[in-house]
Design an enzyme around this catalytic site. Structure first.
Site, PDB file in Angstrom:
ATOM      1  N   PRO A  49       0.840  -1.203   0.000  1.00  0.00           N
ATOM      2  CA  PRO A  49       0.000   0.000   0.000  1.00  0.00           C
ATOM      3  C   PRO A  49       0.874   1.252   0.000  1.00  0.00           C
ATOM      4  CG  PRO A  49      -0.078  -1.074   2.148  1.00  0.00           C
ATOM      5  CD  PRO A  49       0.815  -1.918   1.295  1.00  0.00           C
ATOM      6  N   ASP A 223       5.730   2.530   2.416  1.00  0.00           N
ATOM      7  CA  ASP A 223       4.849   1.392   2.667  1.00  0.00           C
ATOM      8  C   ASP A 223       4.001   1.736   3.890  1.00  0.00           C
ATOM      9  OD1 ASP A 223       3.733  -1.013   3.492  1.00  0.00           O
ATOM     10  OD2 ASP A 223       5.497  -2.213   2.930  1.00  0.00           O
ATOM     11  N   HIS A 224       2.718   1.944   3.659  1.00  0.00           N
ATOM     12  CA  HIS A 224       1.869   2.439   4.750  1.00  0.00           C
ATOM     13  C   HIS A 224       1.608   1.367   5.820  1.00  0.00           C
ATOM     14  CE1 HIS A 224      -0.425   5.349   6.739  1.00  0.00           C
ATOM     15  NE2 HIS A 224      -1.127   5.839   5.751  1.00  0.00           N
ATOM     16  N   ARG A 225       2.016   0.115   5.569  1.00  0.00           N
ATOM     17  CA  ARG A 225       1.907  -0.898   6.627  1.00  0.00           C
ATOM     18  C   ARG A 225       2.943  -0.642   7.705  1.00  0.00           C
ATOM     19  NH1 ARG A 225       2.854  -6.068   2.988  1.00  0.00           N
ATOM     20  NH2 ARG A 225       4.500  -4.630   2.348  1.00  0.00           N
TER      21      ARG A 225
END
Ligand code: CAO
Length: 252
Positions: A49, A223-225
């Site tokens: 994401p 990486d939005h995680r």
């Protein structure tokens, strides 16, 4: 951290098109590097994401210093060498950017080394050359290494070892142009920095006067995680502040 999720996606196949029916054409084979890059970029784009955060760095003083360093040292130092150095220092200050999720997705591996990938545009496609231990090298050494490895990448290609172990990648398009773009993360890294062409901009100076400053556009995909937006904003601000005080980057 949640369990890794596997998602099965299927797309309708592209229809065969008779392009020659619309005008003259020629068919050119896709290179091996382009095929490999396509596979990895598609995987990274679909499974990570991405969010891209944009900012600018004032490099007016850096440009003066860079030209002085180039003239004094006999090595052409492009802005990229300063960016690599500043990125290594920024990674030190933000350890969660110098990280990778392990294969299970349950652990974040924090790295205590600072190897920066540099995307190199070659006639056969895109390669990412990894410059090692950028935190402990001078900008002159970094400039010389980038010049040598990008020349090698363009003429002979690179052995796998020269493309492995990167912590974060810089995609530098400033020598070509552009005002912004959204680079795709080079997994298993968790962020990538895009840089486009610096432009002189009129900013409000003292007593509301106009102060012309050379501004470098920055595009950070993350990486939005692993990384939240506020941390991304702080990361890029820290990086921009290092470029604004370039003398500090001369210390190896
Ligand atoms: N703004 C303005 N000028 C810039 C600049 C910037 N951000 N960055 C570099 N320049 C200037 C340099 O100073 C140099 O100017 P002079 O020749 O007048 O001194 C000129 O642009 C050429 O620089 P360069 O591109 O040869 O060298 P570099 O160190 O900036 O970059 C490399 C090296 C290997 C990164 C680059 O050649 C390259 O391949 N870039 C493409 C990367 C790419 O394809 N990215 C997309 C990947 S897909 O996400």
């Amino acid at each position: 951290m949640n369990q890794p999720i596997s998602v099965a996606v299927s797309f309708p196949p592209l229809q065969e098109v008779d392009f020659a029916a619309f005008g003259a054409i020629e068919s050119v084979p896709v290179s091996r590097i382009q095929k490999l890059t396509a596979t990895y970029l598609t995987r990274n784009w679909v499974t990570i994401p991405h969010v891209t955060h944009h900012d600018e760095a004032d490099i007016s003083e850096l440009e003066v210093l860079r030209k002085r360093v180039s003239e004094d040292g006999g090595v052409k130092v492009t802005p990229l060498a300063f960016q690599i150095k500043a990125l290594a220092q920024t990674l030190k200050a933000f350890p969660y950017f110098n990280a990778s999720l392990d294969a299970s997705g349950q652990n974040l591996i924090l790295k205590h080394y600072f190897h920066i990938g540099v995307a190199v545009d070659t006639p056969k496609g895109l390669l990412v050359a990894v410059i090692r231990d950028c935190d402990s090298k001078s900008v002159q050494v970094l400039a010389a290494e980038v010049a040598a490895v990008s020349e090698r990448a363009r003429t002979k290609g690179l052995p796998m070892n020269d493309m492995q172990g990167g912590c974060m990648t810089i995609s530098a398009l400033g020598g070509i142009g552009g005002t912004a773009f959204t680079p795709i993360i080079n997994a298993p890294e968790v962020a990538i920095l895009g840089v486009t062409k610096a432009q002189w901009k009129p900013l409000r100076g003292k007593d509301d006067g106009i102060d012309w400053r050379l501004m470098l556009p920055l595009d950070l995909s993350y990486d939005h995680r692993v990384i939240n937006g506020a941390d991304a904003a702080r990361f890029l601000l820290h990086f921009a502040q290092l470029l604004k005080r370039p003398e500090d980057l001369l210390c190896a």
